[in-house]
Design a protein around this motif. Structure first.
Motif, short mmCIF file in Angstrom:
data_model
loop_
_atom_site.label_atom_id
_atom_site.label_comp_id
_atom_site.label_asym_id
_atom_site.label_seq_id
_atom_site.Cartn_x
_atom_site.Cartn_y
_atom_site.Cartn_z
N SER A 1 0.85 -1.20 0.00
CA SER A 1 0.00 0.00 0.00
C SER A 1 0.88 1.25 0.00
CB SER A 1 -0.89 0.00 1.23
OG SER A 1 -0.11 0.29 2.36
N ASN B 1 -5.98 4.36 -7.96
CA ASN B 1 -6.43 4.33 -6.58
C ASN B 1 -5.40 4.96 -5.65
OD1 ASN B 1 -8.54 3.66 -5.05
ND2 ASN B 1 -7.70 1.66 -4.42
N GLU B 2 -4.15 4.54 -5.86
CA GLU B 2 -3.09 5.06 -4.99
C GLU B 2 -2.88 6.55 -5.23
OE1 GLU B 2 -1.67 3.65 -2.52
OE2 GLU B 2 -2.53 1.66 -2.83
N THR C 1 3.78 1.01 -4.11
CA THR C 1 3.07 0.32 -5.19
C THR C 1 3.88 0.42 -6.48
OG1 THR C 1 1.00 0.88 -4.14
CG2 THR C 1 0.89 0.24 -6.46
#
Ligand code: ADP
Length: 665
Positions: A40, A167-168, A45
């Protein structure tokens, strides 16, 4: 047939091979996906993605270009990270524009990677998209594997990667925004803190400046008022002034008193605001204080044809410990208001007590009720704020400071002030004040009330008194009070003179003004007290100062006692009695009416030795107080009555009367 069979077998073998290859590509993709699934945070990532691809597929370099808000970032598998102004790599910028993947086939440049199996290399530039949203571009340099081999599975992998990245990035961008907001908030708070500190410093400086200003103001305003009030009082008792003059003097005196009240109110309020009010409880005669106040206010009430009643419960104490000056001020203010705002009817002072939780204390309940104009419910909330005046024409009647001062004093003394009122029916102000009960010994020690002094009791040695003041009027006023009683007096205009006179003359008591040029009273006191004989000399500071700290300073310098300006004549006598044990003869309370002395007759005056008459005439003609006094002092004992008569004229500065006598004789 066999050919057919061989064909079929060959086809089948090819299909199996292809299936096996496809299976291994599928496994490859699944392996990739499983590797990038586990971490995460944006940076982790990306690193993980690059290393996973490197592990599984290889390549000379793997680079990810991605955007956060308006910015473009570069990260490669070797750990190089940077923010880009523009994308210099034309292959990458091309993909940014088209949104389509591109593959370049070329020779393996790296000889180590080149082998019999892999002679060609492929560079992929692949857009990472979520729907139509371009998240970034993945450039994979010099792979041994062509895009066509993975054709079917690639979109799965890159779509998946794009989704995770998006998303990140979103999370990161939100975090960054929050961080930015936090940073801004911190900057804003720091600024507020700085502003507050600044404001606090400024307020402290201002408050200090205000205190200094107040100390100066109180001196500058109260000292001359002392002289104005003192002299006009003395002149009022002069039998020779005309009615018109007396009326003018009344006006001077009334206006002076009013002005002094205003000055005092403003000073009190300013002292409250500067947090410098000190409550000084002491045992005092409460009963007498209340009687004095009511007597004083009765005259005002009667002038308005109002009745002033004083109703006291039998258990209301005569003596208590509280701050007598503040108590007086509170009560005078409330009764004064009741009279001011009532046109007909009655003002009543109800006095009562209530039990206190602590056995040595009690609650005083003082209520002031009137039948006046009353205060509306809205106004009842405002009247305790400074400078607020309500009702019709109230502005002409006061400063709007009385009630706020009263309330503040009460709260400093642990008490409360409340009001009930109905418009056009009247008001009811109630004080509840905790006080300490006092013992018999304390009661015995309370200073007796000073009646008007008629003279000195016989058989006393008369002390030497030194008057130190730079202000002529102030020196004169003290002389006028003390000289008629026969005290030996000398004067000094500043501290240095006082020290010199002290050394030659050794006075028993010094009335010491504090603020003087050349040398101030504090320094002079210090010097005198440092001398061997100085210890036995009583030094009384006459000060208009309003602050307890200043008094403490004076005590430290060696001052024995204080008298506040404007002082009452009684204060002076009380001080002489207390410190030098001087005994006075007081006028009896019943005969308090002002006795006007019998004027001297020419016949009486003629009995004086002629040379004294001549000396007196020349001293009076020059309006010289000292010289006139010296001549009077030489009058033989058998002519005491004449000396007293002349002294009286001198006290009233009536040189004309003395001259008239000299001429007629
Ligand atoms: P000041 O009397 O100098 O104006 P105060 O602070 O003593 O100031 O009173 C504030 C206001 O409250 C007054 O202007 C007056 O309108 C009102 N007030 C005070 N006492 C009474 C009273 N007993 N009856 C009616 N109004 C009053």
């Amino acid at each position: 047939m066999p050919n057919n069979n061989e064909d079929a077998i060959q086809k089948l073998q090819q299909r199996v091979k292809k299936l096996a290859a496809e299976k291994s590509y599928l496994q490859l993709i699944l392996q990739l996906i499983s590797k990038i699934n586990t971490v995460s945070g944006l940076e982790n990532t990306i690193d993980n993605l690059l290393h996973a691809v490197m592990d599984v597929i290889g390549g000379a370099n793997l680079i990810l270009y991605y955007q956060i808000d308006e910015d473009i970032f570069y990260t490669d598998v070797y750990g190089k990270k940077q923010k880009l102004e523009t994308i210099a790599d034309s292959q990458v910028s091309g993909v940014y524009q088209t949104g389509q993947p591109v593959e370049y086939e070329h020779d393996f440049e790296d000889t180590q990677l080149r082998s019999a199996e892999f002679t060609n290399a492929y560079t992929w530039v692949y857009p990472l998209k979520v729907g139509n949203d371009l998240i970034g571009v993945f450039k994979m340099e010099s792979l041994h594997i062509g895009m066509h081999e993975l054709q079917e599975y690639l979109p799965i992998f890159f779509n998946y990667t794009a989704l995770i990245l998006k998303n990140e990035i979103l999370g990161f961008s939100r975090l960054q925004q929050i961080n930015q907001q936090l940073e801004q908030e911190i900057i804003r708070r720091k600024q507020i803190e700085k502003d507050l500190r600044h404001a606090k410093n400024r307020a402290e400086e201002a408050s200090q400046a205000k205190s200094i200003f107040l100390a100066n103001m109180s001196h500058e305003l109260r000292t001359p008022m002392n002289a104005v009030l003192g002299f006009s009082k003395i002149m009022q008792s002069d039998p020779d002034i005309t009615d018109a003059q007396r009326q003018n003097l009344n006006i001077i005196n009334r206006s002076g008193s009013h002005l002094l009240n205003l000055i005092n109110d403003i000073l009190d309020m300013a002292k409250i605001e500067a947090g410098r009010v000190v409550i000084e409880p002491e045992p005092f005669d409460l009963g007498e204080a209340i009687r004095d106040i009511v007597d004083m206010m009765r005259e005002r009430a009667e002038n308005k044809h109002l009745q002033l009643l004083h109703v006291e419960q039998s258990d209301f104490p005569r003596f208590v410990e509280a701050d007598p000056y503040k108590f007086r001020q509170i009560l005078i203010n409330l009764i004064g208001n009741a009279i001011k705002y009532t046109d007909t009817g009655t003002v009543t002072l109800w006095l009562n007590v209530k039990k206190h939780d602590e056995a040595d204390k009690m609650w005083l309940i003082c209520e002031v009720e009137d039948t006046g104009v009353g205060i509306s419910p809205e106004d009842q909330e405002k009247i305790f704020e400074p400078f607020v005046q309500v009702g019709k024409n109230s502005a002409q009647k006061g400063t709007g400071l009385g009630l706020p001062i009263t309330k503040k004093y009460l709260s400093l003394m642990g008490g409360t002030l409340s009001v009930r009122s109905k418009t056009n029916q009247g008001s009811f102000f109630r004080i509840e004040l905790p006080v300490r009960k006092i013992t018999a010994t304390e009661i015995m020690a309370i200073k007796p009330h000073q009646n008007q002094v008629l003279g000195l009791a016989p058989n006393q040695t008369l002390p030497r008194l030194l008057i130190v003041d730079d202000n002529l009027e102030n020196r004169l006023l003290l002389k006028k009070i003390l000289h008629p009683l026969g005290f030996q007096l000398r004067e000094a205009c500043n501290g240095l003179e006082a020290v010199e006179i002290f050394q030659q003359w050794h006075p028993h008591l010094i009335w010491m003004d504090i603020r003087m040029p050349v040398m101030d009273g504090t320094e002079a006191t210090r010097r005198i007290k440092a001398m061997p004989l100085g210890k036995n000399t009583v030094i009384v500071a006459l000060t208009a100062s309003v602050f307890a700290e200043q008094r403490e300073n004076l005590f430290r310098a060696g001052v024995d006692a204080f008298i506040s300006k404007p002082y009452r004549v009684d204060d002076i006598f009380a001080c002489l009695h207390e410190y030098l044990k001087v005994e006075f003869i007081y006028q009896q309370p019943e005969s308090q009416a002002l006795s006007t002395p019998k004027p001297l007759s020419v016949e009486e005056f003629k009995t004086l030795p002629v040379d004294l008459q001549t000396q007196l005439q020349s001293a009076a003609a020059m309006l010289d107080i000292e010289q006139t006094e010296q001549v009077i002092a030489q009058i033989p004992a058998q002519n005491d009555a004449i000396a007293a008569g002349l002294e009286q004229y001198l006290q009233q500065m009536d040189f004309q009367a003395i001259l008239n006598l000299c001429k007629s004789a």
